[in-house]
Design a protein around this motif. Structure first.
Motif, PDB file in Angstrom:
ATOM      1  N   UNK A  32       0.650  -1.223   0.334  1.00 40.63           N
ATOM      2  CA  UNK A  32      -0.323  -0.142  -0.120  1.00 40.63           C
ATOM      3  C   UNK A  32       0.717   1.467  -0.361  1.00 40.63           C
ATOM      4  N   UNK A  33       1.534   1.542   0.958  1.00 44.59           N
ATOM      5  CA  UNK A  33       3.172   2.377   0.711  1.00 44.59           C
ATOM      6  C   UNK A  33       3.544   2.872  -0.571  1.00 44.59           C
ATOM      7  N   UNK A  34       3.955   1.619  -1.109  1.00 48.01           N
ATOM      8  CA  UNK A  34       4.456   1.165  -2.369  1.00 48.01           C
ATOM      9  C   UNK A  34       3.514   1.945  -3.325  1.00 48.01           C
ATOM     10  N   UNK A  35       2.094   1.470  -3.422  1.00 54.09           N
ATOM     11  CA  UNK A  35       1.397   1.886  -4.157  1.00 54.09           C
ATOM     12  C   UNK A  35       1.241   3.741  -4.029  1.00 54.09           C
ATOM     13  N   UNK A  36       0.601   3.704  -2.789  1.00 55.57           N
ATOM     14  CA  UNK A  36       0.496   5.468  -3.073  1.00 55.57           C
ATOM     15  C   UNK A  36       1.751   5.873  -3.328  1.00 55.57           C
ATOM     16  N   UNK A  37       2.882   5.663  -2.823  1.00 55.48           N
ATOM     17  CA  UNK A  37       4.231   6.897  -3.344  1.00 55.48           C
ATOM     18  C   UNK A  37       4.681   6.517  -4.388  1.00 55.48           C
ATOM     19  N   UNK A  38       4.415   5.770  -5.651  1.00 52.75           N
ATOM     20  CA  UNK A  38       4.351   5.567  -6.607  1.00 52.75           C
ATOM     21  C   UNK A  38       3.651   6.777  -7.317  1.00 52.75           C
ATOM     22  N   UNK A  39       2.010   6.532  -7.072  1.00 53.82           N
ATOM     23  CA  UNK A  39       1.120   7.442  -7.280  1.00 53.82           C
ATOM     24  C   UNK A  39       1.620   8.416  -7.153  1.00 53.82           C
ATOM     25  N   UNK A  40       1.774   8.918  -5.977  1.00 52.71           N
ATOM     26  CA  UNK A  40       1.718  10.361  -5.866  1.00 52.71           C
ATOM     27  C   UNK A  40       3.219  11.428  -6.541  1.00 52.71           C
ATOM     28  N   UNK A  41       4.028  10.519  -7.227  1.00 46.30           N
ATOM     29  CA  UNK A  41       5.008  10.417  -7.568  1.00 46.30           C
ATOM     30  C   UNK A  41       4.727  10.869  -9.006  1.00 46.30           C
ATOM     31  N   UNK A  42       3.646  10.307  -9.723  1.00 46.24           N
ATOM     32  CA  UNK A  42       3.724  10.166 -10.798  1.00 46.24           C
ATOM     33  C   UNK A  42       2.749  11.390 -11.219  1.00 46.24           C
TER      34      UNK A  42
END
Length: 220
Positions: A32-42
């Motif tokens: 979840x952290x990885x997904x959220x971090x990737x989403x916000x980075x994009x």
């Protein structure tokens, strides 16, 4: 190979058979952290001036018009970039705006404004949509930087101070009603035979006439 794929599918289908509840909980939390971090980075990458001007439609047209304005270069060195004026800062409104703007991908794919001639032909329609959007959200993007509560009208010109007191502070008008064409060139308003109010849904021509008379002729 097929056996490996089949085994992976069964693990995905029934993970509790192969992994403990603790492992699945921790793994889900990390993913979840990885997904959220990737989403916000994009999201932030698409929210930069560099990204906005990566396509020639924006770089060769509206971005060139922005450069000579005070929003791009001024004595204080504070620059308003593309997302500052076209994307709200608050996360909920930002996501809604991003979803709305996603249809611009189709315009890119089908070459809606891929030449200068097409852009100029569509300029009025593009401007009308943006003006209407800003009026509907009470110029939310303008208020990313500008706050009526923080305005020191004693340092403004007499005309600006009177206009802000009469129209902005009372809520009768919002920023975009007066400040069209401050960062990009206006469409040919004479050729369109449209005034400020009729360019916006539910516009009131009489109110627009009063506002223009009060502020003086011409667009701001």
């Amino acid at each position: 190979m097929w056996g490996f794929v089949k085994r992976v599918w069964w693990i995905i289908r029934r993970p509790s058979t192969y992994f403990s509840l603790g492992f699945l909980t921790i793994g889900g939390f990390i993913m979840g952290i990885v997904f959220w971090g990737g989403f916000n980075t994009a999201l932030e990458i698409t929210n930069t001036e560099q990204f906005c001007t990566s396509c020639h439609e924006m770089r060769d047209n509206v971005f060139q018009e922005l450069k000579p304005t005070i929003h791009y270069s001024n004595r204080s060195g504070v620059r308003a970039s593309c997302p500052d004026c076209h994307v709200p800062h608050e996360w909920t409104y930002k996501i809604a705006r991003k979803m709305q703007a996603s249809k611009e991908v189709w315009g890119k794919i089908f070459g809606t404004i891929n030449t200068r001639e097409k852009f100029l032909e569509k300029r009025l329609d593009l401007a009308r949509h943006e003006w209407a959007r800003l009026e509907a959200n009470d110029s939310l993007e303008c208020r990313n930087c500008h706050s009526a509560a923080s305005m020191d009208i004693t340092r403004q010109s007499k005309r600006a101070a009177e206009a802000h007191e009469r129209f902005l502070f009372t809520g009768e008008k919002t920023c975009i009603n007066c400040h069209k064409g401050i960062a990009h060139q206006l469409p040919d308003m004479g050729e369109a035979n449209l005034d400020h109010a009729t360019l916006l849904p539910g516009g009131n021509a009489a109110a627009a006439t009063e506002l223009r008379t009060y502020l003086g002729s011409g667009s701001n």
